[in-house]
Enzyme design. Structure first.
Site, PDB file in Angstrom:
ATOM      1  N   ARG A 185       0.922  -1.318  -0.077  1.00 19.86           N
ATOM      2  CA  ARG A 185       0.002   0.029   0.060  1.00 19.86           C
ATOM      3  C   ARG A 185       0.769   1.313  -0.057  1.00 19.86           C
ATOM      4  O   ARG A 185       0.549   2.304  -0.667  1.00 19.86           O
ATOM      5  CB  ARG A 185      -0.812   0.015   1.217  1.00 19.86           C
ATOM      6  CG  ARG A 185      -1.840   0.948   1.273  1.00 19.86           C
ATOM      7  CD  ARG A 185      -2.905   0.938   2.303  1.00 19.86           C
ATOM      8  NE  ARG A 185      -3.641   2.076   2.750  1.00 19.86           N
ATOM      9  CZ  ARG A 185      -3.777   2.746   3.554  1.00 19.86           C
ATOM     10  NH1 ARG A 185      -2.998   2.435   4.709  1.00 19.86           N
ATOM     11  NH2 ARG A 185      -4.301   3.943   3.944  1.00 19.86           N
ATOM     12  N   HIS A 197       0.596   4.099  -2.863  1.00 16.81           N
ATOM     13  CA  HIS A 197       0.256   5.495  -2.483  1.00 16.81           C
ATOM     14  C   HIS A 197       1.255   6.418  -2.943  1.00 16.81           C
ATOM     15  O   HIS A 197       1.119   7.783  -3.289  1.00 16.81           O
ATOM     16  CB  HIS A 197      -0.058   5.683  -1.124  1.00 16.81           C
ATOM     17  CG  HIS A 197      -1.530   5.130  -0.693  1.00 16.81           C
ATOM     18  ND1 HIS A 197      -2.294   5.651   0.145  1.00 16.81           N
ATOM     19  CD2 HIS A 197      -2.080   3.926  -1.270  1.00 16.81           C
ATOM     20  CE1 HIS A 197      -3.633   5.165   0.100  1.00 16.81           C
ATOM     21  NE2 HIS A 197      -3.341   4.089  -0.645  1.00 16.81           N
ATOM     22  N   HIS A 246      -5.338  -5.732  -3.832  1.00 18.33           N
ATOM     23  CA  HIS A 246      -6.436  -5.959  -2.507  1.00 18.33           C
ATOM     24  C   HIS A 246      -6.491  -7.003  -1.820  1.00 18.33           C
ATOM     25  O   HIS A 246      -7.041  -7.017  -0.687  1.00 18.33           O
ATOM     26  CB  HIS A 246      -7.738  -5.164  -2.849  1.00 18.33           C
ATOM     27  CG  HIS A 246      -7.609  -3.537  -3.232  1.00 18.33           C
ATOM     28  ND1 HIS A 246      -8.256  -2.924  -4.319  1.00 18.33           N
ATOM     29  CD2 HIS A 246      -7.011  -2.614  -2.395  1.00 18.33           C
ATOM     30  CE1 HIS A 246      -8.064  -1.894  -4.189  1.00 18.33           C
ATOM     31  NE2 HIS A 246      -7.117  -1.394  -3.030  1.00 18.33           N
ATOM     32  N   TRP A 250       1.977  -7.637  12.751  1.00 19.92           N
ATOM     33  CA  TRP A 250       0.914  -7.162  11.941  1.00 19.92           C
ATOM     34  C   TRP A 250      -0.513  -8.357  12.254  1.00 19.92           C
ATOM     35  O   TRP A 250      -0.215  -9.439  12.847  1.00 19.92           O
ATOM     36  CB  TRP A 250       0.933  -8.030  10.442  1.00 19.92           C
ATOM     37  CG  TRP A 250       0.017  -7.604   9.483  1.00 19.92           C
ATOM     38  CD1 TRP A 250      -1.108  -8.162   8.965  1.00 19.92           C
ATOM     39  CD2 TRP A 250      -0.225  -6.089   9.025  1.00 19.92           C
ATOM     40  NE1 TRP A 250      -1.913  -7.422   8.170  1.00 19.92           N
ATOM     41  CE2 TRP A 250      -1.537  -6.228   7.967  1.00 19.92           C
ATOM     42  CE3 TRP A 250       0.553  -5.165   8.893  1.00 19.92           C
ATOM     43  CZ2 TRP A 250      -1.741  -4.966   7.578  1.00 19.92           C
ATOM     44  CZ3 TRP A 250      -0.018  -3.837   8.435  1.00 19.92           C
ATOM     45  CH2 TRP A 250      -1.128  -3.947   7.446  1.00 19.92           C
ATOM     46  N   ASP A 282     -15.153  -2.432  -4.681  1.00 21.32           N
ATOM     47  CA  ASP A 282     -15.322  -3.866  -5.344  1.00 21.32           C
ATOM     48  C   ASP A 282     -16.324  -3.993  -6.197  1.00 21.32           C
ATOM     49  O   ASP A 282     -16.078  -4.670  -7.142  1.00 21.32           O
ATOM     50  CB  ASP A 282     -15.237  -4.941  -4.075  1.00 21.32           C
ATOM     51  CG  ASP A 282     -13.817  -4.750  -3.028  1.00 21.32           C
ATOM     52  OD1 ASP A 282     -12.968  -4.633  -3.497  1.00 21.32           O
ATOM     53  OD2 ASP A 282     -14.188  -4.561  -1.847  1.00 21.32           O
TER      54      ASP A 282
END
Length: 324
Positions: free
Chosen positions: A42, A46, A167, A183, A239
């Site tokens: 990500r 970005h 994603h 995580w 989505d």
């Protein structure tokens, strides 16, 4: 406003290349040990997706490390990834932040079991930042999404859909905005599961709304499908757009049924994204001809066009049958 202040271009000599190889190994260890592939991917996206081909501002220039940019609402939570990358920067100070962030995205995909993506170093860092509002937002509809990718120089629906397939790793995040420590969530493999889930949900919702539309199927088969509600995918408006837009849906179906096609195309599109404003390339669609020739797959483009034409024909026939 946007700023153009840039540091000097790093000299990619034998020493710099050696540092890149060492940094790649360190990133592999860090991402594996922290299980942070989603947020690293990500971060890379970005930082790169702010590029504007008209003004030649934004893009993969490391500007996301600036508080004025990483504190923007769309970048919430990315400070964690920036801090992870700072550990790599301290060990390899000669490497630009821009190179580290994009290398982190490439390694994140590989750690998650995705394709190997060619990485060319040499990006220069920006000392300024990019204003908010440039990142693609699928919740604003297909036209806005295409406009944002076209502003970057990625003019193909194929690039949009295949990059959105990244994603699949976001599904490992329970809360991307308040990350702290190792995580949290179930690690996912980088494959075509995202598209398979989209297709499953779409079929489920379509038949639930109009079960007679598929009356040619055995009643038992239809009943079983309706009783098996899809699991594993939190369906967001972004989505749903990939399935409600006919052209996007063609690629979703293709990638859901052909995992190798998804992985091959993702590697191409990710490389393009990571090099926006850095590597000059032929305009779309000549770029695909160039890549196919480079990869000795000269027959891939005609086959893809033929496949899309066939799929479009089927959709037209189906639509006419339903109207009757």
């Amino acid at each position: 406003m946007n700023h153009h202040s840039l540091m000097e271009m790093p000299v990619v000599d034998a020493v710099y290349s050696a540092e890149i190889r060492k940094a790649r190994r360190d990133l592999h260890h860090l991402i594996s040990s922290k299980s942070c592939a989603p947020i690293m991917l990500r971060l890379a996206f970005h930082d790169a997706a702010t590029y504007c081909k008209e003004t030649q501002t934004g893009g993969p220039n490391g500007s996301i490390r600036k508080p004025e940019e990483f504190e923007q609402s769309v970048n919430k939570g990315l400070k964690t990834a920036i801090d992870f990358c700072e550990q790599i920067k301290l060990k390899h100070p000669m490497i630009s932040y821009a190179d580290i962030y994009q290398l982190a995205g490439v390694v994140a995909v590989e750690v998650a079991g995705g394709p190997t993506i060619e990485f060319i170093p040499g990006r220069k860092d920006s000392e300024e930042w990019t204003v908010e509002g440039r990142l693609p937002d699928a919740e604003k509809g297909a036209s806005d999404l295409r406009a944002k990718f076209n502003r970057m120089g990625l003019c193909s629906d194929r690039d949009i859909v295949v990059l959105w397939g990244g994603h699949i790793l976001d599904r490992a995040q329970e809360d991307r905005s308040d990350f702290d420590g190792p995580w949290i969530g179930k690690p996912l493999k980088f494959d075509n599961s995202y598209f398979k889930e989209l297709l499953k949900v779409h079929k489920y919702e379509f038949m639930k709304l109009d079960p007679w539309a598929l009356r040619g199927f055995q009643g038992k088969r239809l009943a079983n499908l309706l009783n098996e509600e899809p699991e594993g995918l939190l369906l967001l408006p972004s989505d749903r757009l990939l399935m409600t837009n006919a052209w996007f849906r063609l690629y979703v179906i293709t990638y859901a049924k052909n995992p190798n096609s998804f992985l091959e195309q993702y590697a191409i599109s990710h490389k393009k994204l990571s090099e926006l404003g850095f590597i000059k390339r032929p305009p779309f669609p000549l770029y695909y001809v160039y890549m196919n020739k480079k990869n000795n797959k000269s027959n891939m483009l005609p086959q893809t066009i033929a496949g899309l034409a066939l799929a479009a024909s089927v959709m037209i026939i189906w639509y006419r049958i339903r109207r009757r």
